[in-house]
Write an enzyme that holds these catalytic residues in place. Structure first.
Site, PDB file in Angstrom:
ATOM      1  N   HIS A 105      64.597 -48.214  80.441  1.00  0.00           N
ATOM      2  CA  HIS A 105      63.236 -47.906  80.880  1.00  0.00           C
ATOM      3  C   HIS A 105      63.205 -46.597  81.670  1.00  0.00           C
ATOM      4  O   HIS A 105      62.266 -45.796  81.555  1.00  0.00           O
ATOM      5  CB  HIS A 105      62.716 -49.075  81.733  1.00  0.00           C
ATOM      6  CG  HIS A 105      61.384 -48.834  82.357  1.00  0.00           C
ATOM      7  ND1 HIS A 105      61.224 -48.541  83.688  1.00  0.00           N
ATOM      8  CD2 HIS A 105      60.133 -48.837  81.816  1.00  0.00           C
ATOM      9  CE1 HIS A 105      59.945 -48.385  83.957  1.00  0.00           C
ATOM     10  NE2 HIS A 105      59.264 -48.553  82.844  1.00  0.00           N
ATOM     11  N   GLU A 159      56.350 -49.229  90.524  1.00  0.00           N
ATOM     12  CA  GLU A 159      56.061 -50.082  89.370  1.00  0.00           C
ATOM     13  C   GLU A 159      56.629 -51.487  89.577  1.00  0.00           C
ATOM     14  O   GLU A 159      55.973 -52.494  89.265  1.00  0.00           O
ATOM     15  CB  GLU A 159      56.644 -49.443  88.102  1.00  0.00           C
ATOM     16  CG  GLU A 159      56.172 -50.061  86.811  1.00  0.00           C
ATOM     17  CD  GLU A 159      56.686 -49.339  85.579  1.00  0.00           C
ATOM     18  OE1 GLU A 159      56.462 -49.858  84.465  1.00  0.00           O
ATOM     19  OE2 GLU A 159      57.317 -48.266  85.715  1.00  0.00           O
ATOM     20  N   GLU A 200      63.276 -43.706  79.316  1.00  0.00           N
ATOM     21  CA  GLU A 200      61.937 -43.560  78.703  1.00  0.00           C
ATOM     22  C   GLU A 200      61.035 -42.710  79.607  1.00  0.00           C
ATOM     23  O   GLU A 200      60.343 -41.804  79.148  1.00  0.00           O
ATOM     24  CB  GLU A 200      61.328 -44.939  78.485  1.00  0.00           C
ATOM     25  CG  GLU A 200      59.892 -44.921  77.978  1.00  0.00           C
ATOM     26  CD  GLU A 200      59.014 -45.947  78.659  1.00  0.00           C
ATOM     27  OE1 GLU A 200      57.945 -45.557  79.166  1.00  0.00           O
ATOM     28  OE2 GLU A 200      59.391 -47.124  78.693  1.00  0.00           O
ATOM     29  N   HIS A 201      61.049 -42.974  80.914  1.00  0.00           N
ATOM     30  CA  HIS A 201      60.252 -42.185  81.855  1.00  0.00           C
ATOM     31  C   HIS A 201      60.707 -40.726  81.886  1.00  0.00           C
ATOM     32  O   HIS A 201      59.891 -39.798  81.902  1.00  0.00           O
ATOM     33  CB  HIS A 201      60.359 -42.775  83.264  1.00  0.00           C
ATOM     34  CG  HIS A 201      59.393 -43.882  83.531  1.00  0.00           C
ATOM     35  ND1 HIS A 201      58.507 -43.873  84.599  1.00  0.00           N
ATOM     36  CD2 HIS A 201      59.145 -45.044  82.877  1.00  0.00           C
ATOM     37  CE1 HIS A 201      57.784 -44.971  84.592  1.00  0.00           C
ATOM     38  NE2 HIS A 201      58.158 -45.708  83.559  1.00  0.00           N
TER      39      HIS A 201
END
Length: 419
Positions: free
Chosen positions: A46, A126, A49-50
């Site tokens: 993840h 998040e 991905e950022h």
């Protein structure tokens, strides 16, 4: 019709041309997610991905966003347990721009230390936001509970501890292991010139060769009978009840989906009508199957006032016992199958959903079913197969559960099951 080709370096390309539309969606799918991680790098899929949006050798983060915004397109990405996707949706006349931006992000991202540190703060926020949403958190806790000590139970976002340990070297090492041509699919759906787009894909991606060793295959995830309660100061209690499900690619998913519609898949389902509409004991109640490679999970969720918890669980178990004893009627089955077909076809009426469907199928199963093949599989569901899947899934001696909320006393679901 789908077109599937394989580039010389191993990248798979899947295309579905829909000439009557004016948009095109392009996705780069990598067969890696939180299931591919370990306890020390959990969350890195993840995180990467950022980072691909934080700037390349050719574009700043702002220029990446402007490149697609200025043509009225959409640019985004998501990470799951088993795959990561970077995608763009634009007018058909701008497919070349979408491919240029996506390939630039994919190959030329800088991963600068200052950007890594900034993004850690973003993902910490998040994680905090997610923990403040108990109705979402309880599903992740169920995964951790049933797949304890297996990477399939890892949170996609990672944890605060693992996040702080991520650095450029770890990112590069993970990408060398997982971001490989043979583990990558490029999916295109919409209106496009087939020869031109394949030539462009070959130009952008055909020269990609990685000397990494690759990685070992996925471990089997064994469903565990387990429970976990997270005490949290909330107005409502949130519970997930889990049964062992069916793996990705199995035809038995279709009778399970039919059963799910009847039990808890929508507003007309048995649990919703009985527990919410007739008795008013919950605000939300639903069920759904999740499928992965070599593993599956069937989840029932409910959110309610603390005083109603035991009664709601008792009613859920009662509905399951009725399902085991009596099954579903022929009328319920036919209605459920029509629901499945309608939802499936309506879900394919955008280029992004078509791209998602073919990309995910190819990267996870190395196979794509046509809409006609899917509809035939739904039509082939009968009462006998439904009965078999009910017996297989709903084993009352193999129940796991997770609860998030202000729990004042111990909950013994075993006793409730015997009511």
């Amino acid at each position: 019709m789908y077109k599937r080709i394989k580039l010389e370096n191993g990248i798979r390309v899947v295309c579905e041309r829909i000439p009557y539309l004016r948009s095109v969606s392009i996705g780069i799918w990598v067969g890696t997610g939180s299931r591919s991680e370990n306890p020390s790098n959990n969350g890195i899929s993840h995180f990467i991905e950022h980072m691909l949006f934080k700037g390349t050798d050719n574009r700043s983060a702002r220029e990446i966003a402007d490149s697609i915004d200025s043509i009225g397109g959409q640019l985004n990405a998501f990470t799951g347990k088993e795959c990561t996707c970077y995608y763009a949706k634009t007018l058909d006349s701008h497919a070349d721009i979408a491919l240029d931006v996506l390939s630039d992000m994919f190959f030329n991202s800088r991963f600068e230390e200052k950007d890594i540190e900034i993004e850690k703060k973003v993902i910490l926020e998040e994680i905090g936001m997610y923990e403040d949403s108990p109705e979402e958190l309880v599903h992740d806790i169920l995964s951790e509970t049933v797949w304890e000590d297996n990477s399939l139970g890892f949170p996609i976002l990672g944890t605060r501890d693992t996040l702080f340990d991520i650095n450029k070297d770890k990112i590069k090492a993970y990408m060398n292991e997982r971001y490989l041509p043979e583990n990558t699919v490029i999916a295109v759906a919409g209106n496009f010139d087939e020869d031109k787009i394949i030539d462009t894909i070959k130009e952008k991606f055909g020269g990609w060769n990685v000397s990494g060793k690759g990685s070992k295959g996925i471990e089997n995830a064994e469903f565990k009978v387990n429970s976990k309660i997270k005490v949290k100061d909330t107005e409502q209690i949130h519970i997930c009840i889990g049964f062992e499900g069916i793996a990705h690619g199995s035809d038995e998913l279709y009778p399970l989906l039919a059963v799910n519609n009847v039990l808890g898949g929508g507003m007309s389902s048995r649990m919703f009508q009985k527990i919410r509409e007739e008795m008013g004991l919950v605000y939300s109640i639903y069920s759904y199957p999740s499928s992965y490679r070599n593993a599956g999970l069937f989840t029932i969720y409910a959110g309610m006032n603390a005083e109603h918890l035991e009664k709601v669980v008792e009613l859920i178990i009662k509905e399951i016992k009725t399902l085991i004893k009596e099954g579903i009627s022929r009328d319920e089955l036919e209605k459920s199958k029509e629901q499945l077909k309608g939802n499936y076809i309506l879900g394919l009426e955008s280029t992004s959903s078509r791209m998602n469907s073919i990309g995910k199928s190819e990267v996870l199963m190395n196979n794509i079913y046509t809409p006609d093949e899917i509809l035939k599989k739904i039509d082939a569901v009968n009462l006998e197969r439904v009965e078999q899947v009910i017996k297989r899934i709903f084993c009352l001696n193999k129940i796991s559960f997770s609860i998030v909320g202000n729990i004042k006393k111990e909950i013994d679901i075993g006793k409730i099951i015997d009511v």
